[in-house]
Design an enzyme around this catalytic site. Sequence first.
Site, PDB file in Angstrom:
ATOM      1  N   THR A  72       0.799  -1.429  -0.220  1.00 42.32           N
ATOM      2  CA  THR A  72      -0.337  -0.375   0.281  1.00 42.32           C
ATOM      3  C   THR A  72       0.580   1.623   0.292  1.00 42.32           C
ATOM      4  O   THR A  72       0.628   2.075  -0.752  1.00 42.32           O
ATOM      5  CB  THR A  72      -1.039   0.107   0.775  1.00 42.32           C
ATOM      6  OG1 THR A  72      -1.312  -0.942   1.098  1.00 42.32           O
ATOM      7  CG2 THR A  72      -2.063   1.353   0.883  1.00 42.32           C
ATOM      8  N   ASN A 155      -5.568  -8.492  -8.787  1.00 38.85           N
ATOM      9  CA  ASN A 155      -5.377  -9.244  -6.832  1.00 38.85           C
ATOM     10  C   ASN A 155      -6.727 -10.362  -6.759  1.00 38.85           C
ATOM     11  O   ASN A 155      -6.930 -11.431  -6.196  1.00 38.85           O
ATOM     12  CB  ASN A 155      -5.703  -8.810  -6.062  1.00 38.85           C
ATOM     13  CG  ASN A 155      -6.259  -7.326  -5.860  1.00 38.85           C
ATOM     14  OD1 ASN A 155      -6.761  -7.065  -6.857  1.00 38.85           O
ATOM     15  ND2 ASN A 155      -7.483  -7.231  -4.847  1.00 38.85           N
ATOM     16  N   GLN A 186       0.993  -8.566  -6.517  1.00 37.25           N
ATOM     17  CA  GLN A 186       0.426  -9.884  -6.670  1.00 37.25           C
ATOM     18  C   GLN A 186       0.691 -11.177  -7.580  1.00 37.25           C
ATOM     19  O   GLN A 186       1.050 -11.919  -7.243  1.00 37.25           O
ATOM     20  CB  GLN A 186      -1.078  -9.915  -6.866  1.00 37.25           C
ATOM     21  CG  GLN A 186      -2.471 -10.182  -6.043  1.00 37.25           C
ATOM     22  CD  GLN A 186      -2.413 -10.387  -5.158  1.00 37.25           C
ATOM     23  OE1 GLN A 186      -1.748 -11.549  -4.572  1.00 37.25           O
ATOM     24  NE2 GLN A 186      -2.948 -10.014  -3.673  1.00 37.25           N
ATOM     25  N   SER A 206       5.530  -6.735  -2.332  1.00 37.29           N
ATOM     26  CA  SER A 206       5.135  -6.855  -0.785  1.00 37.29           C
ATOM     27  C   SER A 206       5.534  -7.994  -0.271  1.00 37.29           C
ATOM     28  O   SER A 206       4.809  -9.127  -0.876  1.00 37.29           O
ATOM     29  CB  SER A 206       3.441  -6.729  -0.776  1.00 37.29           C
ATOM     30  OG  SER A 206       3.540  -6.814   0.600  1.00 37.29           O
ATOM     31  N   HIS A 208       4.285  -9.978   3.031  1.00 42.21           N
ATOM     32  CA  HIS A 208       3.641 -10.753   3.036  1.00 42.21           C
ATOM     33  C   HIS A 208       2.868 -11.544   2.598  1.00 42.21           C
ATOM     34  O   HIS A 208       2.257 -12.744   2.333  1.00 42.21           O
ATOM     35  CB  HIS A 208       2.874 -10.319   4.235  1.00 42.21           C
ATOM     36  CG  HIS A 208       1.006  -9.611   3.370  1.00 42.21           C
ATOM     37  ND1 HIS A 208       0.330 -10.035   3.056  1.00 42.21           N
ATOM     38  CD2 HIS A 208       1.368  -8.387   3.402  1.00 42.21           C
ATOM     39  CE1 HIS A 208      -0.649  -9.278   2.923  1.00 42.21           C
ATOM     40  NE2 HIS A 208       0.090  -7.978   2.814  1.00 42.21           N
ATOM     41  N   THR A 244      13.799   5.534  10.776  1.00 39.91           N
ATOM     42  CA  THR A 244      14.023   4.291  10.866  1.00 39.91           C
ATOM     43  C   THR A 244      13.665   2.960  10.423  1.00 39.91           C
ATOM     44  O   THR A 244      12.667   2.761  10.337  1.00 39.91           O
ATOM     45  CB  THR A 244      14.792   3.695  12.803  1.00 39.91           C
ATOM     46  OG1 THR A 244      14.957   5.154  13.020  1.00 39.91           O
ATOM     47  CG2 THR A 244      15.495   2.724  12.450  1.00 39.91           C
ATOM     48  N   CYS A 332      -9.636  -6.666   1.733  1.00 42.25           N
ATOM     49  CA  CYS A 332      -9.477  -5.826   1.977  1.00 42.25           C
ATOM     50  C   CYS A 332     -11.314  -5.915   1.947  1.00 42.25           C
ATOM     51  O   CYS A 332     -11.988  -5.416   2.961  1.00 42.25           O
ATOM     52  CB  CYS A 332      -9.852  -4.488   1.589  1.00 42.25           C
ATOM     53  SG  CYS A 332      -7.834  -3.922   0.938  1.00 42.25           S
TER      54      CYS A 332
HETATM   55  C1  PLP Z   1      -2.299  -5.613  -6.162  1.00 38.37           C
HETATM   56  C2  PLP Z   1      -2.534  -4.942  -4.764  1.00 38.37           C
HETATM   57  N1  PLP Z   1      -1.694  -4.439  -4.255  1.00 38.37           N
HETATM   58  C3  PLP Z   1      -1.278  -3.706  -2.940  1.00 38.37           C
HETATM   59  C4  PLP Z   1      -1.683  -4.613  -1.901  1.00 38.37           C
HETATM   60  C5  PLP Z   1      -1.051  -3.564  -0.803  1.00 38.37           C
HETATM   61  O1  PLP Z   1       0.060  -4.217  -0.385  1.00 38.37           O
HETATM   62  P1  PLP Z   1      -0.134  -4.430   1.576  1.00 38.37           P
HETATM   63  O2  PLP Z   1      -0.807  -5.653   1.734  1.00 38.37           O
HETATM   64  O3  PLP Z   1       1.848  -5.135   1.642  1.00 38.37           O
HETATM   65  O4  PLP Z   1       0.455  -2.802   1.671  1.00 38.37           O
HETATM   66  C6  PLP Z   1      -2.399  -5.378  -2.563  1.00 38.37           C
HETATM   67  C7  PLP Z   1      -2.497  -6.651  -0.566  1.00 38.37           C
HETATM   68  O5  PLP Z   1      -3.870  -6.896  -1.205  1.00 38.37           O
HETATM   69  C8  PLP Z   1      -2.609  -5.910  -3.541  1.00 38.37           C
HETATM   70  O6  PLP Z   1      -3.044  -7.634  -4.099  1.00 38.37           O
END
Ligand code: PLP
Length: 391
Positions: A72, A155, A186, A206, A208, A244, A332
Amino acid sequence: MIDLDHNATTPLDARVRAAMIELLGDPSLDGNPSSVHGRGRRARAVVEDARRSVAAAVGAEPLGVTFTSGGTEADALAILGTCRALRQAGRPCALASSKLEHPAVRGAGELLAREGIPQVFVPFDEHGRIEAAAVVETLRAHPEVGLVSLATANNELGNVYDIAGIVAAVRGLPGRELLVHSDAVQAFGKYPVDFAAADLDLMSVSSHKIHGPKGVGALIHRPHLRIDPLWIGGSQERGRRVGTEAVPAIHGFGVAAGLVAAELDQRRAHVAELHAQLLAGLAEVAPGHLRYGDPDRHLGNTALVGFPGCPGELLLMNLDLEGVAVSTGSACNSGKFAASKVLLTLLGEGPGASEALRFSLGKDNSAAEIARVLALLPGIVARVREERGCA
Ligand SMILES: Cc1ncc(COP(=O)(O)O)c(C=O)c1O
């Protein structure tokens, strides 16, 4: 639990966990990477190792990796940071994006709009496909655009876009100097991602989503690209993302990225088999189901499936009671029951968008788990239809 919700997040890889625990157990690595003494320099080395690992895994230069708190923030930094910088330089600074983008990209576009920087949208077809020619046509009609932001993979649908083709077409527009950003959150870890080969200016990833820890990600960019920081107050990450660094999380991200680089082909082959098993099984056990998205270019792990007459939230709850995790749309939407945003955009208002489940598979799923879900589905679908009086 049977985890078929890998697009929401992926479980921490045991090897990543072990590496993080080792780091956390070593006080000599507990320094501030900006400190000049030995403890600080050792922490700095950890961060720089991770930077090299992430860079190598995505085909970028280490100097072009800016660590953030996740996808994000990487999207926000890419979009707000470059559009604001373009505006300051007196260059066209509007954003061209699509209505299928993740809320992180849509939200950054909304913030820009509040600052008076407009946004235009490129069209897509009924499968959510976006063609380079349509992007070019939109850009020709909008000389005010300075940044194009389109995902590498969607996603919810699992569609994969021809980002390299889109970038090449954008670069071919005479008299324009456009920047191109792609949200590869994704795609990375599920599909080959190569920043340099795609000739991108900016790309978000990202941790995770690749079996790394939460709360860390990166904006990949051309090393000397001007990106205004979202806030100021330090000089970390070459002033692009100050504060940091989260050393243990960054370390975990680096280890996870190294594992992606080493194992992607093997993971994809395994997941592709399970995906085929799921689709073939659905055809048998859920006649009349709908399959959304691009059947040809896709991540290979995602199936967004419509069950007409069955609210997705009831299917989700029934599967959850059986120990199966899926979602009704993007992550989300996972904490609250809401219709799939992408399906609302594709199908418009109506029951379709709330009668879907997203199955997203991962490297640790097994054929037995897919078989179990396929065995559960007919009973659950029948029960939900009966309760809703649509049997
Ligand atoms: C395409 C996409 N962009 C951005 C994000 C956001 O990433 P993060 O959860 O690391 O903030 C997601 C998370 O579901 C995603 O699927």
